[in-house]
Design a protein around this motif. Sequence first.
Motif, PDB file in Angstrom:
ATOM      1  N   PHE A 159      27.604  -1.259 -13.339  1.00 19.54           N
ATOM      2  CA  PHE A 159      28.244  -1.326 -12.023  1.00 19.54           C
ATOM      3  C   PHE A 159      27.548  -0.377 -11.050  1.00 19.54           C
ATOM      4  CE2 PHE A 159      32.106  -2.354 -14.701  1.00 19.54           C
ATOM      5  CZ  PHE A 159      32.140  -3.694 -14.356  1.00 19.54           C
ATOM      6  N   SER A 160      27.533  -0.777  -9.781  1.00 19.76           N
ATOM      7  CA  SER A 160      26.907   0.054  -8.765  1.00 19.76           C
ATOM      8  C   SER A 160      27.941   0.539  -7.765  1.00 19.76           C
ATOM      9  CB  SER A 160      25.833  -0.755  -8.025  1.00 19.76           C
ATOM     10  OG  SER A 160      25.338  -0.030  -6.914  1.00 19.76           O
ATOM     11  N   LEU A 161      27.748   1.765  -7.302  1.00 20.01           N
ATOM     12  CA  LEU A 161      28.612   2.315  -6.274  1.00 20.01           C
ATOM     13  C   LEU A 161      28.031   2.082  -4.883  1.00 20.01           C
ATOM     14  CD1 LEU A 161      29.697   5.661  -7.975  1.00 20.01           C
ATOM     15  CD2 LEU A 161      31.087   3.625  -7.590  1.00 20.01           C
ATOM     16  N   SER A 162      26.932   1.347  -4.814  1.00 20.05           N
ATOM     17  CA  SER A 162      26.339   0.946  -3.537  1.00 20.05           C
ATOM     18  C   SER A 162      26.793  -0.480  -3.254  1.00 20.05           C
ATOM     19  CB  SER A 162      24.812   1.022  -3.595  1.00 20.05           C
ATOM     20  OG  SER A 162      24.379   2.334  -3.864  1.00 20.05           O
ATOM     21  N   ALA A 163      27.989  -0.585  -2.714  1.00 24.88           N
ATOM     22  CA  ALA A 163      28.615  -1.897  -2.529  1.00 24.88           C
ATOM     23  C   ALA A 163      27.855  -2.750  -1.519  1.00 24.88           C
ATOM     24  CB  ALA A 163      30.068  -1.709  -2.084  1.00 24.88           C
ATOM     25  N   GLN A 164      27.658  -4.004  -1.861  1.00 22.32           N
ATOM     26  CA  GLN A 164      27.001  -4.945  -0.970  1.00 22.32           C
ATOM     27  C   GLN A 164      28.055  -5.788  -0.257  1.00 22.32           C
ATOM     28  OE1 GLN A 164      23.650  -4.973  -0.402  1.00 22.32           O
ATOM     29  NE2 GLN A 164      23.689  -3.163  -1.722  1.00 22.32           N
ATOM     30  N   PRO A 165      28.173  -5.678   1.058  1.00 23.81           N
ATOM     31  CA  PRO A 165      29.163  -6.471   1.793  1.00 23.81           C
ATOM     32  C   PRO A 165      28.936  -7.964   1.602  1.00 23.81           C
ATOM     33  CG  PRO A 165      28.275  -4.719   3.164  1.00 23.81           C
ATOM     34  CD  PRO A 165      27.407  -4.793   1.942  1.00 23.81           C
ATOM     35  N   GLY A 166      29.996  -8.709   1.725  1.00 25.52           N
ATOM     36  CA  GLY A 166      29.934 -10.151   1.576  1.00 25.52           C
ATOM     37  C   GLY A 166      31.316 -10.689   1.259  1.00 25.52           C
ATOM     38  N   LEU A 167      31.445 -12.001   1.156  1.00 22.04           N
ATOM     39  CA  LEU A 167      32.733 -12.611   0.860  1.00 22.04           C
ATOM     40  C   LEU A 167      33.001 -12.556  -0.643  1.00 22.04           C
ATOM     41  CD1 LEU A 167      35.222 -14.196   1.746  1.00 22.04           C
ATOM     42  CD2 LEU A 167      33.873 -16.298   1.529  1.00 22.04           C
ATOM     43  N   TYR A 168      34.067 -11.881  -1.038  1.00 25.00           N
ATOM     44  CA  TYR A 168      34.430 -11.758  -2.449  1.00 25.00           C
ATOM     45  C   TYR A 168      35.689 -12.567  -2.731  1.00 25.00           C
ATOM     46  CZ  TYR A 168      30.955  -8.166  -3.409  1.00 25.00           C
ATOM     47  OH  TYR A 168      29.769  -7.493  -3.589  1.00 25.00           O
ATOM     48  N   ASP A 169      35.788 -13.063  -3.950  1.00 18.71           N
ATOM     49  CA  ASP A 169      36.968 -13.858  -4.332  1.00 18.71           C
ATOM     50  C   ASP A 169      38.244 -13.024  -4.248  1.00 18.71           C
ATOM     51  OD1 ASP A 169      35.380 -16.102  -4.973  1.00 18.71           O
ATOM     52  OD2 ASP A 169      34.990 -15.300  -6.978  1.00 18.71           O
ATOM     53  N   ALA A 170      38.146 -11.778  -4.681  1.00 19.48           N
ATOM     54  CA  ALA A 170      39.312 -10.895  -4.670  1.00 19.48           C
ATOM     55  C   ALA A 170      38.908  -9.502  -4.223  1.00 19.48           C
ATOM     56  CB  ALA A 170      39.957 -10.826  -6.059  1.00 19.48           C
ATOM     57  N   VAL A 171      39.778  -8.878  -3.450  1.00 16.77           N
ATOM     58  CA  VAL A 171      39.584  -7.494  -3.036  1.00 16.77           C
ATOM     59  C   VAL A 171      40.837  -6.733  -3.433  1.00 16.77           C
ATOM     60  CG1 VAL A 171      39.258  -5.915  -1.105  1.00 16.77           C
ATOM     61  CG2 VAL A 171      38.086  -8.128  -1.122  1.00 16.77           C
ATOM     62  N   VAL A 172      40.659  -5.719  -4.253  1.00 22.19           N
ATOM     63  CA  VAL A 172      41.793  -4.960  -4.773  1.00 22.19           C
ATOM     64  C   VAL A 172      41.879  -3.617  -4.062  1.00 22.19           C
ATOM     65  CG1 VAL A 172      42.844  -3.929  -6.820  1.00 22.19           C
ATOM     66  CG2 VAL A 172      41.580  -6.085  -7.015  1.00 22.19           C
ATOM     67  N   LEU A 173      43.016  -3.370  -3.422  1.00 18.10           N
ATOM     68  CA  LEU A 173      43.263  -2.102  -2.739  1.00 18.10           C
ATOM     69  C   LEU A 173      43.967  -1.173  -3.704  1.00 18.10           C
ATOM     70  CD1 LEU A 173      44.544  -3.362   0.744  1.00 18.10           C
ATOM     71  CD2 LEU A 173      42.221  -2.670   0.119  1.00 18.10           C
ATOM     72  N   ALA A 174      43.254  -0.152  -4.188  1.00 16.73           N
ATOM     73  CA  ALA A 174      43.818   0.783  -5.159  1.00 16.73           C
ATOM     74  C   ALA A 174      43.737   2.215  -4.633  1.00 16.73           C
ATOM     75  CB  ALA A 174      43.087   0.662  -6.493  1.00 16.73           C
ATOM     76  N   ILE A 175      43.953   2.350  -3.335  1.00 19.00           N
ATOM     77  CA  ILE A 175      43.912   3.659  -2.686  1.00 19.00           C
ATOM     78  C   ILE A 175      45.328   4.211  -2.561  1.00 19.00           C
ATOM     79  CG2 ILE A 175      41.795   3.249  -1.395  1.00 19.00           C
ATOM     80  CD1 ILE A 175      43.517   2.215   0.885  1.00 19.00           C
ATOM     81  N   LYS A 176      45.453   5.428  -2.081  1.00 19.55           N
ATOM     82  CA  LYS A 176      46.767   5.999  -1.829  1.00 19.55           C
ATOM     83  C   LYS A 176      47.382   5.313  -0.604  1.00 19.55           C
ATOM     84  CE  LYS A 176      45.585  10.544  -3.730  1.00 19.55           C
ATOM     85  NZ  LYS A 176      46.402  10.348  -4.946  1.00 19.55           N
ATOM     86  N   VAL A 217      36.039  -9.220   2.793  1.00 21.17           N
ATOM     87  CA  VAL A 217      37.072 -10.250   2.816  1.00 21.17           C
ATOM     88  C   VAL A 217      36.771 -11.341   3.833  1.00 21.17           C
ATOM     89  CG1 VAL A 217      38.839  -8.587   2.109  1.00 21.17           C
ATOM     90  CG2 VAL A 217      38.512  -9.076   4.543  1.00 21.17           C
ATOM     91  N   GLY A 218      37.338 -12.509   3.553  1.00 26.05           N
ATOM     92  CA  GLY A 218      37.242 -13.633   4.459  1.00 26.05           C
ATOM     93  C   GLY A 218      38.400 -14.572   4.189  1.00 26.05           C
ATOM     94  N   PRO A 219      38.447 -15.706   4.842  1.00 22.06           N
ATOM     95  CA  PRO A 219      39.563 -16.642   4.675  1.00 22.06           C
ATOM     96  C   PRO A 219      39.783 -17.092   3.229  1.00 22.06           C
ATOM     97  CG  PRO A 219      38.247 -17.231   6.583  1.00 22.06           C
ATOM     98  CD  PRO A 219      37.496 -16.166   5.862  1.00 22.06           C
ATOM     99  N   GLY A 220      38.719 -17.062   2.417  1.00 24.27           N
ATOM    100  CA  GLY A 220      38.857 -17.516   1.035  1.00 24.27           C
ATOM    101  C   GLY A 220      39.188 -16.418   0.045  1.00 24.27           C
ATOM    102  N   SER A 221      39.363 -15.212   0.522  1.00 23.82           N
ATOM    103  CA  SER A 221      39.631 -14.072  -0.372  1.00 23.82           C
ATOM    104  C   SER A 221      41.123 -13.904  -0.615  1.00 23.82           C
ATOM    105  CB  SER A 221      39.086 -12.779   0.241  1.00 23.82           C
ATOM    106  OG  SER A 221      37.721 -12.879   0.571  1.00 23.82           O
ATOM    107  N   VAL A 222      41.451 -13.341  -1.759  1.00 24.62           N
ATOM    108  CA  VAL A 222      42.812 -12.887  -2.009  1.00 24.62           C
ATOM    109  C   VAL A 222      42.767 -11.367  -2.099  1.00 24.62           C
ATOM    110  CG1 VAL A 222      42.584 -13.163  -4.537  1.00 24.62           C
ATOM    111  CG2 VAL A 222      44.857 -13.021  -3.483  1.00 24.62           C
TER     112      VAL A 222
END
Length: 272
Positions: free
Chosen positions: A56-73, A88-93
């Motif tokens: 896994f890389s911590l250098s995130a590449q922007p783009g449309l992802y199937d899912a985006v998980v918010l695990a912040i405070k 995120v985009g219209p097709g993301s959850v």
Amino acid sequence: MSASLKDASVALIGAGNMGLAMLEGWAAQGLSADRAAIVEPNPSDRLLALCAAHGFSLSAQPGLYDAVVLAIKPQMLEAGAEAAAPFVGPGSVVVSILAGKRIADIAARLPAVTSIVRAMPNTPAAIGRGMTGAFASEATSESQRALAHALLAAAGQVEWVESEALIDAVTALSGSGPAYVFYLVEALVAAGVEAGLAPELAGRLARATIEGAGELLHRQPDLSAETLRQRVTSPGGTTAAALSVLMAEDGLAPLMTKAVAAAKKRAGELSG
């Protein structure tokens, strides 16, 4: 409800204790490193080791992802939404585990998304034995819900509720529930000391008892807690004597009802 993580693209916003626990589960289930984005400005040694082990890389590449998980405070929602926006985009959850933050709160900050899942895990998720309650927005498709389920199930069991308002009840029962169990251990220790045991011995006895009882529940899912209680209670015996106190009209059940109601009320206040 099932979905494979092997073909999914997932962006994780926040990889603290809970986010990292989920990421470990996703890695075990085959999430591809080249289809994962991780946004964590302060990576722990454990996260760095996991990234090194799975690519896994911590250098995130922007783009449309199937899912985006918010695990912040929860108090970092504004910054978290800003960090999530490039993924995120219209097709993301979007899957949010932010306590007290409603679907409307997420939607207001990520207007490109209509498919949102609000989830409430608990702390045993850190060891893969969590319980998560979840609710999906009306726009969430069955396939998106299945993907969200797979992501959440990596940290334990998942139950879906029929309305977002019930997330407050989930928070009060399973979300806060581990603290109730830990306090039960504290109370048992104090009672053991009062009965004449040394504090250290009382602590070992109480802790092992709760651990063992929990494991019995885990390994015998077809047996109710009531059945297990009855099996250990002999008529006229010591357990029956103790239960006559705990099961009295002013015993544990009404006290627990009041406790859960207080937690639910506070959860509603925080959400509103």
